[in-house]
Design an enzyme around this catalytic site. Structure first.
Site, PDB file in Angstrom:
ATOM      1  N   ARG A  26       0.878  -1.183   0.000  1.00  0.00           N
ATOM      2  CA  ARG A  26       0.000   0.000   0.000  1.00  0.00           C
ATOM      3  C   ARG A  26       0.910   1.227   0.000  1.00  0.00           C
ATOM      4  O   ARG A  26       1.707   1.411   0.917  1.00  0.00           O
ATOM      5  CB  ARG A  26      -0.920   0.007   1.217  1.00  0.00           C
ATOM      6  CG  ARG A  26      -1.631   1.346   1.397  1.00  0.00           C
ATOM      7  CD  ARG A  26      -2.740   1.310   2.409  1.00  0.00           C
ATOM      8  NE  ARG A  26      -3.909   0.638   1.858  1.00  0.00           N
ATOM      9  CZ  ARG A  26      -5.131   0.736   2.365  1.00  0.00           C
ATOM     10  NH1 ARG A  26      -5.353   1.477   3.437  1.00  0.00           N
ATOM     11  NH2 ARG A  26      -6.152   0.103   1.816  1.00  0.00           N
ATOM     12  N   HIS A  51      -7.331   0.816  -6.506  1.00  0.00           N
ATOM     13  CA  HIS A  51      -7.525  -0.073  -5.349  1.00  0.00           C
ATOM     14  C   HIS A  51      -8.220  -1.346  -5.849  1.00  0.00           C
ATOM     15  O   HIS A  51      -9.396  -1.593  -5.573  1.00  0.00           O
ATOM     16  CB  HIS A  51      -8.396   0.652  -4.313  1.00  0.00           C
ATOM     17  CG  HIS A  51      -8.349   0.059  -2.947  1.00  0.00           C
ATOM     18  ND1 HIS A  51      -7.601  -1.051  -2.612  1.00  0.00           N
ATOM     19  CD2 HIS A  51      -8.997   0.421  -1.795  1.00  0.00           C
ATOM     20  CE1 HIS A  51      -7.768  -1.337  -1.335  1.00  0.00           C
ATOM     21  NE2 HIS A  51      -8.607  -0.465  -0.816  1.00  0.00           N
ATOM     22  N   ARG A  90     -13.609  -8.577   1.593  1.00  0.00           N
ATOM     23  CA  ARG A  90     -12.209  -8.319   1.218  1.00  0.00           C
ATOM     24  C   ARG A  90     -11.369  -9.571   1.431  1.00  0.00           C
ATOM     25  O   ARG A  90     -10.525  -9.918   0.606  1.00  0.00           O
ATOM     26  CB  ARG A  90     -11.638  -7.172   2.075  1.00  0.00           C
ATOM     27  CG  ARG A  90     -12.229  -5.790   1.790  1.00  0.00           C
ATOM     28  CD  ARG A  90     -11.736  -5.240   0.471  1.00  0.00           C
ATOM     29  NE  ARG A  90     -10.283  -5.140   0.423  1.00  0.00           N
ATOM     30  CZ  ARG A  90      -9.563  -4.138   0.953  1.00  0.00           C
ATOM     31  NH1 ARG A  90     -10.177  -3.127   1.529  1.00  0.00           N
ATOM     32  NH2 ARG A  90      -8.243  -4.118   0.860  1.00  0.00           N
ATOM     33  N   GLN A 126     -10.135  -3.867  -3.492  1.00  0.00           N
ATOM     34  CA  GLN A 126     -11.429  -3.382  -3.022  1.00  0.00           C
ATOM     35  C   GLN A 126     -12.503  -3.634  -4.074  1.00  0.00           C
ATOM     36  O   GLN A 126     -13.586  -4.143  -3.777  1.00  0.00           O
ATOM     37  CB  GLN A 126     -11.344  -1.889  -2.682  1.00  0.00           C
ATOM     38  CG  GLN A 126     -12.652  -1.320  -2.189  1.00  0.00           C
ATOM     39  CD  GLN A 126     -13.064  -1.858  -0.829  1.00  0.00           C
ATOM     40  OE1 GLN A 126     -12.288  -1.808   0.115  1.00  0.00           O
ATOM     41  NE2 GLN A 126     -14.272  -2.378  -0.720  1.00  0.00           N
ATOM     42  N   CYS A 183     -16.296   1.769   0.350  1.00  0.00           N
ATOM     43  CA  CYS A 183     -15.128   0.943   0.688  1.00  0.00           C
ATOM     44  C   CYS A 183     -14.734   1.100   2.151  1.00  0.00           C
ATOM     45  O   CYS A 183     -14.058   0.238   2.702  1.00  0.00           O
ATOM     46  CB  CYS A 183     -13.974   1.287  -0.232  1.00  0.00           C
ATOM     47  SG  CYS A 183     -13.471   3.006  -0.143  1.00  0.00           S
ATOM     48  N   ASP A 199     -17.250   7.229  -1.752  1.00  0.00           N
ATOM     49  CA  ASP A 199     -15.986   7.096  -1.017  1.00  0.00           C
ATOM     50  C   ASP A 199     -15.677   8.448  -0.385  1.00  0.00           C
ATOM     51  O   ASP A 199     -16.340   9.458  -0.680  1.00  0.00           O
ATOM     52  CB  ASP A 199     -14.883   6.661  -2.003  1.00  0.00           C
ATOM     53  CG  ASP A 199     -13.561   6.351  -1.317  1.00  0.00           C
ATOM     54  OD1 ASP A 199     -13.536   6.181  -0.082  1.00  0.00           O
ATOM     55  OD2 ASP A 199     -12.534   6.278  -2.024  1.00  0.00           O
TER      56      ASP A 199
HETATM   57  N1  NVA Z   1      -9.987   6.779  -1.569  1.00  0.00           N
HETATM   58  C1  NVA Z   1      -9.615   6.338  -0.248  1.00  0.00           C
HETATM   59  C2  NVA Z   1      -9.857   4.874  -0.108  1.00  0.00           C
HETATM   60  C3  NVA Z   1      -9.581   4.320   1.256  1.00  0.00           C
HETATM   61  C4  NVA Z   1      -9.748   2.844   1.339  1.00  0.00           C
HETATM   62  C5  NVA Z   1      -8.159   6.672   0.020  1.00  0.00           C
HETATM   63  O1  NVA Z   1      -7.331   6.470  -0.869  1.00  0.00           O
HETATM   64  O2  NVA Z   1      -7.858   7.146   1.116  1.00  0.00           O
HETATM   65  N1   CP Z   2     -11.280  -0.034   2.293  1.00  0.00           N
HETATM   66  C1   CP Z   2     -10.017  -0.074   2.755  1.00  0.00           C
HETATM   67  O1   CP Z   2      -9.059  -0.332   2.029  1.00  0.00           O
HETATM   68  O2   CP Z   2      -9.913   0.179   4.089  1.00  0.00           O
HETATM   69  P1   CP Z   2      -8.580   0.404   4.923  1.00  0.00           P
HETATM   70  O3   CP Z   2      -7.981   1.708   4.472  1.00  0.00           O
HETATM   71  O4   CP Z   2      -9.001   0.421   6.353  1.00  0.00           O
HETATM   72  O5   CP Z   2      -7.632  -0.725   4.635  1.00  0.00           O
END
Ligand code: NVA
Ligand code: CP
Length: 309
Positions: A103, A130, A293, A133, A265, A225
């Site tokens: 990540r 992502h 997930r 997800q 998500c 989101d």
């Molecule tokens: N768009 C959000 C998704 C979190 C799972 C982010 O990147 O923070």
């Molecule tokens: N939806 C998702 O990826 O959540 P987290 O940021 O908690 O991993």
């Protein structure tokens, strides 16, 4: 399927449908407490340069449930956070583990990591995409609505990594997707072009609008989101002002199919991108979506490692 899973583009339509089926099988086996340990002896390395609740938990517990193990590597603890290069980190971590999830921020960082890793790499979120997800989301829609075709899916809000991932899914699978974002928060241009290109063959119906009502009209799935993603903290105020008319609330969902499902998500910010009365209503499937997930990611891991048969 490619060696890595960095984007849905590494998968073909049949691969995605296969992974959804496999996720269902894995879920049934876990729920039935079957003795199913196809990941015995396998260790997943988990590199996090951003926070996470669901991604960490679903990968880590999923590995353990199927007989494997996982090592959590936060950039706050490993030398990556002190300037060791991404290339060297990839070379080294892949000597200790069998598969790695990353990540991170720029998608190019993930690509660079994957190029120098000797084991498969999974995208666990970048600024651009992502995929884990959206695979879990597709599995959830299939579970809830029984199909993916002939369902209008509306994505409303910021044109971020989730919106981009939905566009790719729609292009590859031939979905009916309507995306509503403000002009100044639009989706990634090259991904949009790619999705339109893919839709020629897949017959996807992709609509881009700045009108949330148009997107949500007759939709079976409403997805949103956060308004400011991780790494965008400095733009929070500006984005909130632009995105305010895109809140998923009682007024907006009036335009959807009466049996619509609400997806997110997570993490959610009640009173911002969604009103509490929607995310906490009987239309909301967000908790199943979060649980799924685990199964979607395990399907990806089993397939990448050839342990799916
Ligand atoms: N768009 C959000 C998704 C979190 C799972 C982010 O990147 O923070
Ligand atoms: N939806 C998702 O990826 O959540 P987290 O940021 O908690 O991993």
């Amino acid at each position: 399927m490619a060696k890595h899973c960095l984007s849905l583009m590494d998968l073909k339509r049949d691969d995605i449908l296969y992974l959804i089926e496999l996720a269902g099988k894995i879920k049934r086996k876990i729920k039935n407490n079957e003795d199913y340990k196809p990941l015995k002896g396998i260790i997943l390395g988990m590199i996090f340069e951003k926070s996470s609740t669901r991604t960490r938990l679903s990968f880590e517990t999923g590995m353990k449930r199927l007989g494997g193990d996982a090592v959590f590597l936060s950039n706050r603890d490993i030398q990556l956070g002190r300037g060791e290069t991404i290339e060297d980190t990839a070379r080294v971590v892949s000597r200790y583990v069998d598969i790695i999830m990353v990540r991170t921020f720029e998608h190019a960082r993930l690509d660079l990591f994957a190029r120098h890793s000797s084991v498969p790499v999974i995208n666990a979120l970048t600024d651009l995409l992502h995929p884990c997800q959206v695979l879990a989301d597709l599995f959830t829609i299939k579970e809830k609505l029984g199909k993916l075709d002939n369902i209008k899916i509306a994505y409303v809000g910021d044109g971020n990594n989730m919106a981009n991932s939905w566009l790719m899914a729609a292009g590859i699978l031939g979905l009916n997707l309507s995306v509503a974002t403000p002009k100044d928060c639009s989706v990634n241009g090259s991904i949009l072009n790619e999705a339109f290109k893919l839709s020629k063959e897949s017959k996807a119906r992709i609509t881009i609008t700045d009108n949330p009502v148009e997107a949500v009209k007759k939709a079976k799935v409403i997805y949103t989101d956060v308004w400011a993603s991780m790494g965008e903290e400095s733009q929070k105020e500006k984005k909130h002002a632009l995105l305010k008319p895109y809140q998923v609330n009682r007024e907006l969902v009036e335009y959807a199919d009466k049996d619509f499902i609400f997806m997110h998500c997570l993490p959610a910010h009640r009173g911002e991108e969604v009103e509490a009365e929607i995310i906490d209503s009987e239309h909301s499937v967000v908790w199943d979506e979060a649980e799924n997930r685990t199964y979607a990611q395990l399907a990806v891991i089993l397939k990448l490692l050839g342990r799916d048969k």
